[in-house]
Design an enzyme around this catalytic site. Structure first.
Site, mmCIF file in Angstrom:
data_model
loop_
_atom_site.group_PDB
_atom_site.id
_atom_site.type_symbol
_atom_site.label_atom_id
_atom_site.label_comp_id
_atom_site.label_asym_id
_atom_site.label_seq_id
_atom_site.Cartn_x
_atom_site.Cartn_y
_atom_site.Cartn_z
ATOM 1 N N ASN A 46 0.844 -1.194 0.000
ATOM 2 C CA ASN A 46 0.000 0.000 0.000
ATOM 3 C C ASN A 46 0.883 1.249 0.000
ATOM 4 O O ASN A 46 1.947 1.284 0.634
ATOM 5 C CB ASN A 46 -1.027 -0.006 1.144
ATOM 6 N N GLU A 59 -2.931 -4.745 -3.035
ATOM 7 C CA GLU A 59 -3.416 -5.662 -4.083
ATOM 8 C C GLU A 59 -3.452 -4.966 -5.431
ATOM 9 O O GLU A 59 -3.021 -5.507 -6.453
ATOM 10 C CB GLU A 59 -4.821 -6.173 -3.743
ATOM 11 N N CYS A 94 -10.157 -5.170 0.141
ATOM 12 C CA CYS A 94 -11.291 -4.241 0.167
ATOM 13 C C CYS A 94 -12.147 -4.438 -1.088
ATOM 14 O O CYS A 94 -11.740 -5.102 -2.050
ATOM 15 C CB CYS A 94 -10.796 -2.801 0.270
HETATM 16 N N1 THU Z 1 -5.273 -1.556 2.471
HETATM 17 C C1 THU Z 1 -4.664 -2.396 1.573
HETATM 18 O O1 THU Z 1 -3.565 -2.121 1.081
HETATM 19 N N2 THU Z 1 -5.300 -3.530 1.239
HETATM 20 C C2 THU Z 1 -6.497 -3.942 1.771
HETATM 21 O O2 THU Z 1 -6.985 -4.996 1.409
HETATM 22 C C3 THU Z 1 -7.165 -3.117 2.763
HETATM 23 C C4 THU Z 1 -6.565 -1.805 3.051
HETATM 24 C C5 THU Z 1 -4.556 -0.340 2.873
HETATM 25 C C6 THU Z 1 -5.159 0.961 2.422
HETATM 26 C C7 THU Z 1 -4.600 1.926 3.441
HETATM 27 O O3 THU Z 1 -3.308 2.341 3.032
HETATM 28 C C8 THU Z 1 -4.469 1.098 4.706
HETATM 29 O O4 THU Z 1 -4.519 -0.258 4.285
HETATM 30 C C9 THU Z 1 -5.536 1.351 5.745
HETATM 31 O O5 THU Z 1 -6.788 1.276 5.192
#
Ligand code: THU
Length: 136
Positions: A46, A59, A94
């Site tokens: 992320n 992802e 998500c």
């Molecule tokens: N996030 C992801 O990278 N993948 C997920 O499946 C859920 C959330 C990240 C987005 C944000 O940077 C942090 O997690 C908190 O929401």
């Protein structure tokens, strides 16, 4: 379907990718390892923005990087997430990432996560996003 050892190997790669997470705002670090049909693994993490909405999930980072490398067929993705500085715990993709997976993958695409007990849980995209929207 991936063998149990293959699932574990992909999760290890996701855990490695998680170390590259840029998450100064949420402090929730996520890594993803995408297994392409040609056997290569593309990593993602992320990446957050101080303006918040431009942030990208691990992802989608992995899927977009793979597409930019000319890959469009994928077998599985492993996701490792949790508070920065802590061991990865349960983290399921998500809704936006599920929709992006559905752009390129069928319902048997494997999504490998850790469950509440810290064990590997293998789900299919069909289970995570049934009756998904498709324009083409
Ligand atoms: N996030 C992801 O990278 N993948 C997920 O499946 C859920 C959330 C990240 C987005 C944000 O940077 C942090 O997690 C908190 O929401």
């Amino acid at each position: 379907m991936l063998a149990g050892t293959e699932e574990m190997k992909l999760m290890e790669e996701a855990v490695k990718a998680r170390q590259r997470s840029y998450c100064p705002y949420s402090k929730f670090a996520v890594g993803a390892a995408l297994l392409c049909e040609d056997g290569t693994i593309v990593l993602g993490c992320n990446v957050e923005s101080g303006a918040y909405s431009p942030s990208n999930c691990a992802e989608r980072t992995a899927i977009f990087a793979a597409v930019a490398q000319g890959k469009r067929k994928f077998r599985a993705i492993a996701v490792a997430g949790g508070n920065q500085g802590e061991t990865a715990g349960p983290c399921y993709p998500c809704g936006v990432c599920r929709q992006v997976m559905a752009e390129f993958c069928g319902e048997d695409f494997q999504v490998i996560c850790k469950n509440e007990e810290g064990q590997i849980e293998s789900l299919t995209l069909g289970e995570l996003l049934p009756r998904n929207f498709k324009l083409l």
